[in-house]
Design a protein around this motif. Structure first.
Motif, PDB file in Angstrom:
ATOM      1  N   ALA A 290      16.015  -1.927 -58.577  1.00 39.90           N
ATOM      2  CA  ALA A 290      17.330  -2.535 -58.351  1.00 39.90           C
ATOM      3  C   ALA A 290      17.717  -2.455 -56.879  1.00 39.90           C
ATOM      4  O   ALA A 290      18.257  -3.411 -56.306  1.00 39.90           O
ATOM      5  CB  ALA A 290      18.377  -1.845 -59.217  1.00 39.90           C
ATOM      6  N   LEU A 291      17.435  -1.305 -56.257  1.00 42.74           N
ATOM      7  CA  LEU A 291      17.728  -1.148 -54.825  1.00 42.74           C
ATOM      8  C   LEU A 291      16.884  -2.119 -53.990  1.00 42.74           C
ATOM      9  O   LEU A 291      17.388  -2.773 -53.063  1.00 42.74           O
ATOM     10  CB  LEU A 291      17.453   0.291 -54.390  1.00 42.74           C
ATOM     11  N   ALA A 292      15.605  -2.214 -54.342  1.00 46.51           N
ATOM     12  CA  ALA A 292      14.720  -3.116 -53.594  1.00 46.51           C
ATOM     13  C   ALA A 292      15.143  -4.571 -53.773  1.00 46.51           C
ATOM     14  O   ALA A 292      15.108  -5.360 -52.807  1.00 46.51           O
ATOM     15  CB  ALA A 292      13.282  -2.925 -54.068  1.00 46.51           C
ATOM     16  N   ASP A 293      15.553  -4.932 -54.975  1.00 49.85           N
ATOM     17  CA  ASP A 293      15.980  -6.308 -55.237  1.00 49.85           C
ATOM     18  C   ASP A 293      17.197  -6.662 -54.386  1.00 49.85           C
ATOM     19  O   ASP A 293      17.277  -7.761 -53.821  1.00 49.85           O
ATOM     20  CB  ASP A 293      16.295  -6.468 -56.721  1.00 49.85           C
ATOM     21  N   TYR A 294      18.134  -5.710 -54.279  1.00 53.48           N
ATOM     22  CA  TYR A 294      19.326  -5.969 -53.461  1.00 53.48           C
ATOM     23  C   TYR A 294      18.968  -6.044 -51.978  1.00 53.48           C
ATOM     24  O   TYR A 294      19.387  -6.963 -51.265  1.00 53.48           O
ATOM     25  CB  TYR A 294      20.375  -4.881 -53.683  1.00 53.48           C
ATOM     26  N   ILE A 295      18.180  -5.081 -51.502  1.00 52.85           N
ATOM     27  CA  ILE A 295      17.851  -5.033 -50.075  1.00 52.85           C
ATOM     28  C   ILE A 295      17.058  -6.276 -49.648  1.00 52.85           C
ATOM     29  O   ILE A 295      17.296  -6.841 -48.578  1.00 52.85           O
ATOM     30  CB  ILE A 295      17.060  -3.748 -49.759  1.00 52.85           C
ATOM     31  N   LEU A 296      16.139  -6.720 -50.488  1.00 47.21           N
ATOM     32  CA  LEU A 296      15.273  -7.842 -50.116  1.00 47.21           C
ATOM     33  C   LEU A 296      15.894  -9.207 -50.386  1.00 47.21           C
ATOM     34  O   LEU A 296      15.649 -10.159 -49.638  1.00 47.21           O
ATOM     35  CB  LEU A 296      13.943  -7.732 -50.875  1.00 47.21           C
ATOM     36  N   HIS A 297      16.711  -9.303 -51.441  1.00 42.18           N
ATOM     37  CA  HIS A 297      17.178 -10.625 -51.859  1.00 42.18           C
ATOM     38  C   HIS A 297      18.699 -10.778 -51.920  1.00 42.18           C
ATOM     39  O   HIS A 297      19.178 -11.881 -52.176  1.00 42.18           O
ATOM     40  CB  HIS A 297      16.593 -10.968 -53.237  1.00 42.18           C
ATOM     41  N   GLY A 298      19.442  -9.701 -51.715  1.00 44.40           N
ATOM     42  CA  GLY A 298      20.895  -9.815 -51.825  1.00 44.40           C
ATOM     43  C   GLY A 298      21.660  -9.290 -50.632  1.00 44.40           C
ATOM     44  O   GLY A 298      22.795  -9.706 -50.374  1.00 44.40           O
ATOM     45  N   ARG A 299      21.045  -8.407 -49.872  1.00 44.34           N
ATOM     46  CA  ARG A 299      21.717  -7.773 -48.736  1.00 44.34           C
ATOM     47  C   ARG A 299      21.801  -8.749 -47.568  1.00 44.34           C
ATOM     48  O   ARG A 299      20.790  -9.355 -47.186  1.00 44.34           O
ATOM     49  CB  ARG A 299      20.963  -6.519 -48.327  1.00 44.34           C
ATOM     50  N   PRO A 300      22.980  -8.914 -46.971  1.00 42.27           N
ATOM     51  CA  PRO A 300      23.112  -9.825 -45.826  1.00 42.27           C
ATOM     52  C   PRO A 300      22.253  -9.369 -44.649  1.00 42.27           C
ATOM     53  O   PRO A 300      21.952  -8.177 -44.503  1.00 42.27           O
ATOM     54  CB  PRO A 300      24.607  -9.744 -45.473  1.00 42.27           C
ATOM     55  N   GLU A 301      21.850 -10.314 -43.828  1.00 42.15           N
ATOM     56  CA  GLU A 301      21.089  -9.978 -42.624  1.00 42.15           C
ATOM     57  C   GLU A 301      21.971  -9.128 -41.706  1.00 42.15           C
ATOM     58  O   GLU A 301      23.050  -9.548 -41.297  1.00 42.15           O
ATOM     59  CB  GLU A 301      20.666 -11.249 -41.904  1.00 42.15           C
ATOM     60  N   SER A 302      21.516  -7.925 -41.404  1.00 42.40           N
ATOM     61  CA  SER A 302      22.325  -7.012 -40.589  1.00 42.40           C
ATOM     62  C   SER A 302      21.440  -5.928 -40.006  1.00 42.40           C
ATOM     63  O   SER A 302      20.419  -5.554 -40.590  1.00 42.40           O
ATOM     64  CB  SER A 302      23.426  -6.378 -41.447  1.00 42.40           C
ATOM     65  N   SER A 303      21.834  -5.429 -38.863  1.00 44.01           N
ATOM     66  CA  SER A 303      21.116  -4.319 -38.230  1.00 44.01           C
ATOM     67  C   SER A 303      21.686  -2.978 -38.661  1.00 44.01           C
ATOM     68  O   SER A 303      21.257  -1.933 -38.159  1.00 44.01           O
ATOM     69  CB  SER A 303      21.208  -4.440 -36.705  1.00 44.01           C
ATOM     70  N   SER A 304      22.653  -2.998 -39.590  1.00 46.52           N
ATOM     71  CA  SER A 304      23.292  -1.757 -40.049  1.00 46.52           C
ATOM     72  C   SER A 304      22.268  -0.829 -40.700  1.00 46.52           C
ATOM     73  O   SER A 304      21.334  -1.272 -41.379  1.00 46.52           O
ATOM     74  CB  SER A 304      24.403  -2.076 -41.046  1.00 46.52           C
ATOM     75  N   GLU A 305      22.460   0.466 -40.516  1.00 48.13           N
ATOM     76  CA  GLU A 305      21.564   1.456 -41.113  1.00 48.13           C
ATOM     77  C   GLU A 305      21.908   1.756 -42.564  1.00 48.13           C
ATOM     78  O   GLU A 305      21.157   2.427 -43.261  1.00 48.13           O
ATOM     79  CB  GLU A 305      21.624   2.750 -40.301  1.00 48.13           C
ATOM     80  N   TYR A 306      23.065   1.259 -43.012  1.00 49.46           N
ATOM     81  CA  TYR A 306      23.511   1.562 -44.370  1.00 49.46           C
ATOM     82  C   TYR A 306      22.945   0.566 -45.368  1.00 49.46           C
ATOM     83  O   TYR A 306      22.739  -0.616 -45.066  1.00 49.46           O
ATOM     84  CB  TYR A 306      25.033   1.559 -44.425  1.00 49.46           C
ATOM     85  N   VAL A 307      22.727   1.041 -46.585  1.00 49.68           N
ATOM     86  CA  VAL A 307      22.142   0.196 -47.627  1.00 49.68           C
ATOM     87  C   VAL A 307      23.141  -0.843 -48.111  1.00 49.68           C
ATOM     88  O   VAL A 307      22.866  -2.046 -48.120  1.00 49.68           O
ATOM     89  CB  VAL A 307      21.664   1.059 -48.820  1.00 49.68           C
ATOM     90  N   PHE A 308      24.333  -0.385 -48.510  1.00 49.96           N
ATOM     91  CA  PHE A 308      25.307  -1.274 -49.136  1.00 49.96           C
ATOM     92  C   PHE A 308      26.307  -1.802 -48.101  1.00 49.96           C
ATOM     93  O   PHE A 308      26.961  -1.026 -47.400  1.00 49.96           O
ATOM     94  CB  PHE A 308      26.044  -0.549 -50.261  1.00 49.96           C
ATOM     95  N   LEU A 309      26.389  -3.140 -48.036  1.00 51.57           N
ATOM     96  CA  LEU A 309      27.241  -3.796 -47.052  1.00 51.57           C
ATOM     97  C   LEU A 309      28.281  -4.670 -47.740  1.00 51.57           C
ATOM     98  O   LEU A 309      28.155  -5.005 -48.925  1.00 51.57           O
ATOM     99  CB  LEU A 309      26.389  -4.671 -46.115  1.00 51.57           C
ATOM    100  N   ARG A 310      29.297  -5.030 -46.969  1.00 52.96           N
ATOM    101  CA  ARG A 310      30.280  -5.988 -47.446  1.00 52.96           C
ATOM    102  C   ARG A 310      29.605  -7.315 -47.773  1.00 52.96           C
ATOM    103  O   ARG A 310      28.627  -7.692 -47.131  1.00 52.96           O
ATOM    104  CB  ARG A 310      31.352  -6.227 -46.382  1.00 52.96           C
ATOM    105  N   SER A 311      30.158  -8.012 -48.761  1.00 48.36           N
ATOM    106  CA  SER A 311      29.572  -9.295 -49.151  1.00 48.36           C
ATOM    107  C   SER A 311      30.085 -10.445 -48.292  1.00 48.36           C
ATOM    108  O   SER A 311      29.551 -11.551 -48.355  1.00 48.36           O
ATOM    109  CB  SER A 311      29.879  -9.583 -50.624  1.00 48.36           C
ATOM    110  N   ARG A 312      31.118 -10.167 -47.480  1.00 46.67           N
ATOM    111  CA  ARG A 312      31.670 -11.192 -46.593  1.00 46.67           C
ATOM    112  C   ARG A 312      31.630 -10.690 -45.154  1.00 46.67           C
ATOM    113  O   ARG A 312      31.682  -9.498 -44.891  1.00 46.67           O
ATOM    114  CB  ARG A 312      33.116 -11.527 -46.977  1.00 46.67           C
ATOM    115  N   ALA A 313      31.546 -11.665 -44.230  1.00 46.45           N
ATOM    116  CA  ALA A 313      31.529 -11.297 -42.814  1.00 46.45           C
ATOM    117  C   ALA A 313      32.851 -10.629 -42.427  1.00 46.45           C
ATOM    118  O   ALA A 313      33.908 -10.996 -42.950  1.00 46.45           O
ATOM    119  CB  ALA A 313      31.297 -12.547 -41.969  1.00 46.45           C
ATOM    120  N   PRO A 314      32.813  -9.632 -41.539  1.00 48.75           N
ATOM    121  CA  PRO A 314      31.608  -9.071 -40.930  1.00 48.75           C
ATOM    122  C   PRO A 314      30.832  -8.192 -41.908  1.00 48.75           C
ATOM    123  O   PRO A 314      31.433  -7.444 -42.682  1.00 48.75           O
ATOM    124  CB  PRO A 314      32.159  -8.241 -39.766  1.00 48.75           C
TER     125      PRO A 314
END
Length: 409
Positions: A290-314
């Protein structure tokens, strides 16, 4: 100027001057976003005290329905600051520091004494704020009796305890802890010529609430109801699955970094936000996927070191976790048709994890270790949910002489 967008922006600028943490600042921003949305929908974006009163009433209604108390209180605090800024051009920090306007405000000398007492105390900021309320209440009480701190006697203390018990009996632990701080200060300052035994200010042990957990069937319903085809769904599914399969706290899920995950060993290594102790946790294959699926296919493009990011910019770190994750599980429970019970929130996943371990007869030391507790006492509440195990502790009547009644003969 009574435009809600302008007023909320000005209040946020004032709050920035007080160097709140990033998480608290984001909470304020989210709260004012909610206020603006309500005013734009219900008051054409125009501020008035009457409209603000209606907004606060809507929050109280949500509170009565069992929604997150801390998040609602944040929005109420922001509403109070908005009102203060509209009328005075300044925000009301008295409210923010548990010093509500016109409530328990003693003399300046008493406030200086309180600040000194709290400054020397090894307590967290939230605990200091709460203690401040009861200290101010006490000094208002003695000043109402025409006394100052040099005239306090054991009889004065007893009278305040009696009054507090009549008004708010559930707060006696806070009352007595605060009074001990006062007495210790007076003795250290040489105001009292004799030592006072503080043991008589020990209240009864506080009651324990048994907060509801989720059943295995309810967890299955919630997870299956998540739409995992969308980026937000992939993120929410990963967070929910991580919470129930490892029992880590919401703040630690928020702060999870990409470097914390060892994919080969299927482990997560973190420093816990609450205890500041490190913990190494095994992660199931399902959770890793589930983590890999989010990181590879759901996580926005970002240089952040954190796994879980906001779904809207920024696309920054997913902050404001407590209200955010509580909202996620509440919404998902509603979609899944799982009952919203009072006390259920994202933290209930952690409690459910511990309860499941206990029901499988996992030893208490191991439960405490897996949950990152600093001592075994913290794990004992989870044992109370073992109905089967607890029933085995019931005593028989073999060694008790029964001389009459239903069980005689």
């Amino acid at each position: 100027m009574n435009d809600i967008n302008f007023l909320s922006a000005q209040v946020l600028k004032e709050l920035e001057k007080f160097n709140y943490s990033a998480a608290r600042t984001l909470n304020f921003q989210q709260a004012f976003r909610n206020i603006r949305k309500w005013f734009n929908k219900n008051a054409n974006g125009v501020y008035s005290d009457e409209s603000l009163g209606e907004y606060v009433d809507s929050l109280k209604k949500l509170l009565a329905e069992g929604h997150d108390k801390g998040w609602i209180n944040t929005k109420m605090r922001c509403a109070e600051q908005l009102k203060s800024y509209y009328h005075t051009g300044d925000i009301n920090l008295n409210y923010d520091r548990c010093r509500r306007k016109g409530t328990y405000i003693p003399s300046e000398q008493a406030l200086k004494t309180i600040d000194k007492i709290l400054k020397d105390a090894q307590l967290g900021e939230r605990t200091k704020n709460t203690r401040s309320t009861y200290l101010r209440k006490f000094f208002c009480f003695i000043e109402g009796q025409g006394l100052d701190e040099k005239q306090i006697t054991p009889e004065t203390i007893a009278a305040f305890i009696e009054k507090s018990h009549k008004e708010t009996p559930s707060s006696m632990n806070w009352v007595c802890c605060s009074l001990k701080m006062v007495m210790r200060h007076l003795v250290e300052e040489g105001i009292f010529p004799y030592e006072i035994d503080l043991k008589f200010l020990t209240p009864k042990s506080p009651g324990h609430r048994f907060l509801p957990c989720y059943s295995e069937g309810e967890i299955k319903q919630i997870l299956e109801s998540v739409d995992r085809e969308t980026p937000v769904g992939k993120r929410n599914y990963a967070m929910l699955l991580l919470g129930i399969s490892t029992g880590i706290r919401a703040r630690d899920i928020e702060g999870l970094r990409l470097a914390d995950i060892d994919w080969r060993k299927q482990e997560i290594s973190i420093i816990q936000s609450k205890t500041r102790h490190g913990i190494l946790l095994p992660v199931s294959g399902q959770c890793c996927n589930a983590l890999a699926d989010y990181i590879l296919h759901g996580r926005p493009e970002s240089s952040s070191e954190y796994v879980f990011l906001r779904s809207r910019a920024p696309f920054t770190r997913f902050l404001g976790t407590v209200p955010g994750l509580n909202t996620i599980i509440d919404r998902q429970s509603a979609i899944a048709g799982v009952e919203k019970k009072n006390g259920r929130a994202f933290h209930s996943l952690r409690r459910t994890f511990g309860t499941w371990l206990a029901s499988e007869e996992v030893p208490l030391p191991m439960i405490s270790q897996l949950m990152g507790h600093t001592d075994m006492e913290s794990g004992k509440p989870y044992l109370s949910f073992q109905d089967t195990a607890v029933s085995m502790c019931a005593m028989g009547f073999e060694d008790i002489p029964v001389m009459g009644g239903v069980y005689y003969g």
